[in-house]
Design an enzyme around this catalytic site. Structure first.
Site, PDB file in Angstrom:
ATOM      1  N   TRP A 183       0.801  -1.235   0.000  1.00 22.94           N
ATOM      2  CA  TRP A 183       0.000   0.000   0.000  1.00 22.94           C
ATOM      3  C   TRP A 183       0.826   1.274   0.000  1.00 22.94           C
ATOM      4  O   TRP A 183       0.276   2.362  -0.054  1.00 22.94           O
ATOM      5  CB  TRP A 183      -0.952   0.016   1.197  1.00 22.94           C
ATOM      6  CG  TRP A 183      -0.378  -0.461   2.488  1.00 22.94           C
ATOM      7  CD1 TRP A 183      -0.624  -1.679   3.067  1.00 22.94           C
ATOM      8  CD2 TRP A 183       0.543   0.211   3.354  1.00 22.94           C
ATOM      9  NE1 TRP A 183       0.094  -1.797   4.238  1.00 22.94           N
ATOM     10  CE2 TRP A 183       0.822  -0.654   4.441  1.00 22.94           C
ATOM     11  CE3 TRP A 183       1.167   1.453   3.316  1.00 22.94           C
ATOM     12  CZ2 TRP A 183       1.686  -0.322   5.475  1.00 22.94           C
ATOM     13  CZ3 TRP A 183       2.039   1.802   4.348  1.00 22.94           C
ATOM     14  CH2 TRP A 183       2.294   0.917   5.402  1.00 22.94           C
ATOM     15  N   ASN A 184       2.145   1.160   0.075  1.00 28.16           N
ATOM     16  CA  ASN A 184       2.899   2.414   0.268  1.00 28.16           C
ATOM     17  C   ASN A 184       3.150   3.190  -1.024  1.00 28.16           C
ATOM     18  O   ASN A 184       3.251   4.415  -0.988  1.00 28.16           O
ATOM     19  CB  ASN A 184       4.205   2.140   1.023  1.00 28.16           C
ATOM     20  CG  ASN A 184       5.094   1.133   0.336  1.00 28.16           C
ATOM     21  OD1 ASN A 184       4.646   0.411  -0.557  1.00 28.16           O
ATOM     22  ND2 ASN A 184       6.334   1.089   0.741  1.00 28.16           N
ATOM     23  N   GLU A 200       9.599  -8.792  -3.685  1.00 24.17           N
ATOM     24  CA  GLU A 200      10.130  -7.531  -3.137  1.00 24.17           C
ATOM     25  C   GLU A 200       9.558  -7.390  -1.741  1.00 24.17           C
ATOM     26  O   GLU A 200       8.411  -6.978  -1.576  1.00 24.17           O
ATOM     27  CB  GLU A 200       9.684  -6.348  -4.013  1.00 24.17           C
ATOM     28  CG  GLU A 200      10.293  -6.314  -5.389  1.00 24.17           C
ATOM     29  CD  GLU A 200      11.782  -6.011  -5.360  1.00 24.17           C
ATOM     30  OE1 GLU A 200      12.302  -5.595  -4.311  1.00 24.17           O
ATOM     31  OE2 GLU A 200      12.429  -6.228  -6.393  1.00 24.17           O
ATOM     32  N   GLY A 218      10.146  -7.081   2.816  1.00 26.41           N
ATOM     33  CA  GLY A 218      10.482  -6.073   3.827  1.00 26.41           C
ATOM     34  C   GLY A 218      11.964  -6.000   4.152  1.00 26.41           C
ATOM     35  O   GLY A 218      12.780  -6.728   3.593  1.00 26.41           O
ATOM     36  N   CYS A 248      10.020   0.401   2.224  1.00 31.23           N
ATOM     37  CA  CYS A 248      10.620  -0.902   2.534  1.00 31.23           C
ATOM     38  C   CYS A 248      12.125  -0.843   2.719  1.00 31.23           C
ATOM     39  O   CYS A 248      12.687  -1.564   3.524  1.00 31.23           O
ATOM     40  CB  CYS A 248      10.291  -1.871   1.418  1.00 31.23           C
ATOM     41  SG  CYS A 248      10.704  -1.209  -0.200  1.00 31.23           S
ATOM     42  N   GLU A 260      13.796  -5.766  -9.508  1.00 32.30           N
ATOM     43  CA  GLU A 260      12.937  -4.927 -10.344  1.00 32.30           C
ATOM     44  C   GLU A 260      13.807  -3.848 -10.980  1.00 32.30           C
ATOM     45  O   GLU A 260      14.932  -3.586 -10.528  1.00 32.30           O
ATOM     46  CB  GLU A 260      11.824  -4.299  -9.501  1.00 32.30           C
ATOM     47  CG  GLU A 260      10.873  -5.369  -8.985  1.00 32.30           C
ATOM     48  CD  GLU A 260       9.518  -4.840  -8.545  1.00 32.30           C
ATOM     49  OE1 GLU A 260       9.483  -3.983  -7.645  1.00 32.30           O
ATOM     50  OE2 GLU A 260       8.500  -5.297  -9.095  1.00 32.30           O
TER      51      GLU A 260
HETATM   52  P1  NDP Z   1       1.409  -7.361   2.999  1.00 27.57           P
HETATM   53  O1  NDP Z   1       2.455  -8.407   2.915  1.00 27.57           O
HETATM   54  O2  NDP Z   1       0.465  -7.391   4.132  1.00 27.57           O
HETATM   55  O3  NDP Z   1       0.523  -7.357   1.660  1.00 27.57           O
HETATM   56  C1  NDP Z   1       1.091  -7.237   0.382  1.00 27.57           C
HETATM   57  C2  NDP Z   1       0.062  -7.650  -0.658  1.00 27.57           C
HETATM   58  O4  NDP Z   1      -0.106  -9.066  -0.620  1.00 27.57           O
HETATM   59  C3  NDP Z   1      -1.321  -7.050  -0.445  1.00 27.57           C
HETATM   60  O5  NDP Z   1      -1.886  -6.750  -1.694  1.00 27.57           O
HETATM   61  C4  NDP Z   1      -2.040  -8.167   0.261  1.00 27.57           C
HETATM   62  O6  NDP Z   1      -3.431  -8.082   0.143  1.00 27.57           O
HETATM   63  C5  NDP Z   1      -1.487  -9.373  -0.484  1.00 27.57           C
HETATM   64  N1  NDP Z   1      -1.607 -10.626   0.236  1.00 27.57           N
HETATM   65  C6  NDP Z   1      -1.672 -10.825   1.582  1.00 27.57           C
HETATM   66  N2  NDP Z   1      -1.737 -12.143   1.847  1.00 27.57           N
HETATM   67  C7  NDP Z   1      -1.694 -12.794   0.658  1.00 27.57           C
HETATM   68  C8  NDP Z   1      -1.718 -14.173   0.277  1.00 27.57           C
HETATM   69  N3  NDP Z   1      -1.772 -15.136   1.170  1.00 27.57           N
HETATM   70  N4  NDP Z   1      -1.668 -14.465  -1.050  1.00 27.57           N
HETATM   71  C9  NDP Z   1      -1.595 -13.496  -1.970  1.00 27.57           C
HETATM   72  N5  NDP Z   1      -1.579 -12.181  -1.673  1.00 27.57           N
HETATM   73  C10 NDP Z   1      -1.622 -11.829  -0.380  1.00 27.57           C
HETATM   74  O7  NDP Z   1       2.207  -5.993   2.936  1.00 27.57           O
HETATM   75  P2  NDP Z   1       1.658  -4.516   3.162  1.00 27.57           P
HETATM   76  O8  NDP Z   1       0.640  -4.196   2.149  1.00 27.57           O
HETATM   77  O9  NDP Z   1       1.335  -4.352   4.610  1.00 27.57           O
HETATM   78  O10 NDP Z   1       2.969  -3.653   2.812  1.00 27.57           O
HETATM   79  C11 NDP Z   1       4.009  -3.474   3.685  1.00 27.57           C
HETATM   80  C12 NDP Z   1       5.137  -4.473   3.424  1.00 27.57           C
HETATM   81  O11 NDP Z   1       5.565  -4.392   2.077  1.00 27.57           O
HETATM   82  C13 NDP Z   1       6.355  -4.180   4.258  1.00 27.57           C
HETATM   83  O12 NDP Z   1       6.903  -5.360   4.785  1.00 27.57           O
HETATM   84  C14 NDP Z   1       7.320  -3.574   3.271  1.00 27.57           C
HETATM   85  O13 NDP Z   1       8.653  -3.695   3.626  1.00 27.57           O
HETATM   86  C15 NDP Z   1       6.984  -4.306   2.020  1.00 27.57           C
HETATM   87  N6  NDP Z   1       7.414  -3.528   0.863  1.00 27.57           N
HETATM   88  C16 NDP Z   1       8.475  -3.983   0.119  1.00 27.57           C
HETATM   89  C17 NDP Z   1       8.957  -3.255  -0.940  1.00 27.57           C
HETATM   90  C18 NDP Z   1      10.092  -3.747  -1.785  1.00 27.57           C
HETATM   91  O14 NDP Z   1      10.209  -3.319  -2.913  1.00 27.57           O
HETATM   92  N7  NDP Z   1      10.946  -4.620  -1.302  1.00 27.57           N
HETATM   93  C19 NDP Z   1       8.364  -1.961  -1.283  1.00 27.57           C
HETATM   94  C20 NDP Z   1       7.225  -1.600  -0.490  1.00 27.57           C
HETATM   95  C21 NDP Z   1       6.787  -2.366   0.567  1.00 27.57           C
HETATM   96  P3  NDP Z   1      -4.276  -7.248   1.238  1.00 27.57           P
HETATM   97  O15 NDP Z   1      -3.322  -6.522   2.107  1.00 27.57           O
HETATM   98  O16 NDP Z   1      -5.066  -6.355   0.405  1.00 27.57           O
HETATM   99  O17 NDP Z   1      -5.072  -8.252   1.980  1.00 27.57           O
END
Ligand code: NDP
Length: 483
Positions: free
Chosen positions: A151-152, A249, A251, A283, A457
């Site tokens: 979501w960020n 990608e 955390g 992240c 990426e």
């Molecule tokens: P989440 O891991 O909670 O969710 C990421 C996405 O995965 C959401 O769209 C979520 O859906 C979906 N999702 C959740 N469970 C499942 C599943 N079992 N199967 C398939 N899809 C699933 O992360 P956040 O949205 O809270 O974002 C924060 C995290 O993202 C942090 O850890 C951050 O570090 C990481 N991040 C990494 C980046 C990178 O490039 N390395 C960049 C930005 C963030 P929903 O939430 O809608 O239920």
């Protein structure tokens, strides 16, 4: 403000609605009011998205790379022309200040479309001569790819995944985070306005179960996830069951090492960028700030002074430079970490509290005297909380910097050139910085090692993750067989 999109999903070149799906409210981080509602994809919607992507992909892959690239570059131009509108939408979706979204989101998305649009026409295989015989390789698309976003950075993530996927001749189905469902719909709309055939970039809404339904479908060849490590493990495992390609990608808990000889002002600026941009919801943030003992007091004093220039308030106000957290839930999680930091004995230098009567605001928070075993030094917080840890020697800093399961990013501030390169060579991280922090141009690879992810990426490296090679042996003579 109501920013209700035309419909919840974008499939086969048009907006599609199915209100029987569970409602997902979009909540304004400032007013705490519902500003839009979308509906989670039902099985029928998921089927439509998969069928249309599968149908569209073959013809898209058959176009020349130059033709595909032209569509992407046109989409980049449209995004730049609509930067203001897209930035306001990003601010509404995430709560990030307009001051930030104007320069960091649609612009970064457009860069990805332009860059991969430019590369599309130059994707080639190779020729390997074997006497008279020869082998040639074809660089082929994977097929239907699923993108799942955090979501960020909803606009940026939708483009960083979509641009290389489409450039290589794949179709993409993108599922945004349920917290920020709006921006990706605009990307789909713009791509189709730019000439992408119907079905090449579909957006469906939903939670983890929708993501799971997509990535376990036999029509899907690849999943690219931006999310947390626990989600990454689940998605990777589901992809592995079907032997699908992955980009993860995930955390981080990245180290930022500041030596005594660093330029103080630049080091403070780097630590601000690496901890407080997007209210700390990035992240790759360098949240473990190792500061050498000789510069520690000056660093903390200057950081405190600089944080006095933080202006919180309505993120749509152009003078505001620090927005609320994305959700009440995220604010509560971060508050829990702040309480743990205090309870475990870290020194609270500044911040630590909620701000304002309304909105999910948390003050930028700096802890000093943090030790490696404290929760705030070990866990990803994903909020505006900087932990300052003391160190004495280079070797000690490197060992402690690497003592984490994560490996997304790492940075060093020093005026000693050889030490900077030594540190970077020793960091166990996919993305490193010398005398700056958190820049992510599309030309450079971005991604993590260890638990922070798989694949890269951006840059030419992303092409490897959206294509596969076919080797073709060509015989020029007779075939010899033993009998
Ligand atoms: P989440 O891991 O909670 O969710 C990421 C996405 O995965 C959401 O769209 C979520 O859906 C979906 N999702 C959740 N469970 C499942 C599943 N079992 N199967 C398939 N899809 C699933 O992360 P956040 O949205 O809270 O974002 C924060 C995290 O993202 C942090 O850890 C951050 O570090 C990481 N991040 C990494 C980046 C990178 O490039 N390395 C960049 C930005 C963030 P929903 O939430 O809608 O239920």
């Amino acid at each position: 403000m109501n920013i209700q999109p035309t419909a919840s999903h974008f499939i086969d070149g048009q907006y599609v609605e199915d209100t029987t799906g569970a409602p997902i409210p979009v909540i304004c981080q400032m007013s705490e009011e519902v500003i839009a509602t979308v509906h989670a994809a039902t099985p029928a919607i998921i089927e439509q998205a998969l069928a249309s992507a599968k149908r569209a992909q073959t013809a898209w892959a058959a176009m020349s790379g130059t033709e595909r690239g032209r569509v992407l570059r046109r989409a980049a131009d449209i995004m730049r022309a609509r930067n203001e509108e897209l930035s306001i939408l990003e601010t509404n979706d995430t709560g990030k200040p307009l001051q930030e979204t104007r320069v960091a989101d649609a612009t970064s998305g457009a860069d990805a479309l332009e860059y991969f649009g430019g590369l599309a026409g130059s994707l080639t295989g190779e020729h390997i001569q074997l006497g008279d015989d020869f082998v040639y390789t074809r660089r082929e698309p994977l097929g239907v790819c699923v993108g799942i976003g955090a979501w960020n950075y909803p606009t940026q993530i939708a483009c960083w995944k979509g641009a290389p996927a489409l450039a290589c001749g794949n179709a993409m189905i993108f599922k945004p985070s349920e917290t920020t469902p709006l921006c990706a719909l605009k990307i789909a709309e713009i791509l189709h306005e730019a000439g992408a055939p119907a079905g090449i970039y579909n957006v469906v809404q939903g939670m983890g179960d929708v993501g799971q339904a997509l990535i376990t479908d036999p029509r899907v060849a690849k999943v690219s996830l931006t999310g947390s490590v626990p989600t990454g493990r689940k998605v990777y495992a589901a992809a592995a069951a079907g032997m699908r390609h992955v980009t993860m990608e995930l955390g981080g808990k990245s180290p930022l090492v500041i030596f005594d000889d660093a330029d103080l002002e630049n080091a403070v600026s780097g630590a601000i960028l690496g901890n407080f941009y997007s209210s700390g919801q990035v992240c790759s943030n360098g949240t473990r700030v190792f500061v050498q003992k000789g510069i520690k007091d000056a660093f903390l004093a200057r950081m405190t002074e600089r944080l006095a220039d933080v202006k919180m308030g309505d993120p749509l106000d152009e003078s505001v430079n620090f927005g609320p957290m994305v959700s009440a839930r995220q604010r509560d999680i971060v508050e829990g970490f702040i309480a743990k930091g205090i309870a475990e004995g870290a020194t609270l230098i500044t911040g630590g509290k909620r701000a304002g009567d309304k909105g999910y605001f948390l003050e930028p928070t700096v802890f000093a005297d943090v030790t490696d075993d404290m929760t705030i030094a070990r866990d990803e917080i994903f909020g505006p909380v900087m932990s300052v840890l003391d160190f004495e020697t280079e070797a000690e800093a490197l060992t402690r910097a690497n003592a984490t399961e994560f490996g997304l990013a790492a940075g060093v501030f020093t005026s000693d050139l050889t030490r900077a390169h030594r540190m970077v060579a020793g960091f166990e991280a996919g993305t490193c910085y010398i005398n700056t922090y958190n820049l992510a141009p599309v030309e450079a690879p971005f991604g993590g090692s260890k638990q922070s992810g798989v694949g890269r990426e951006n840059s030419k490296a992303a092409i490897e993750h959206y294509t596969q090679l076919k080797g073709v042996y060509v015989a020029m003579g007779d075939v010899e067989a033993p009998f």
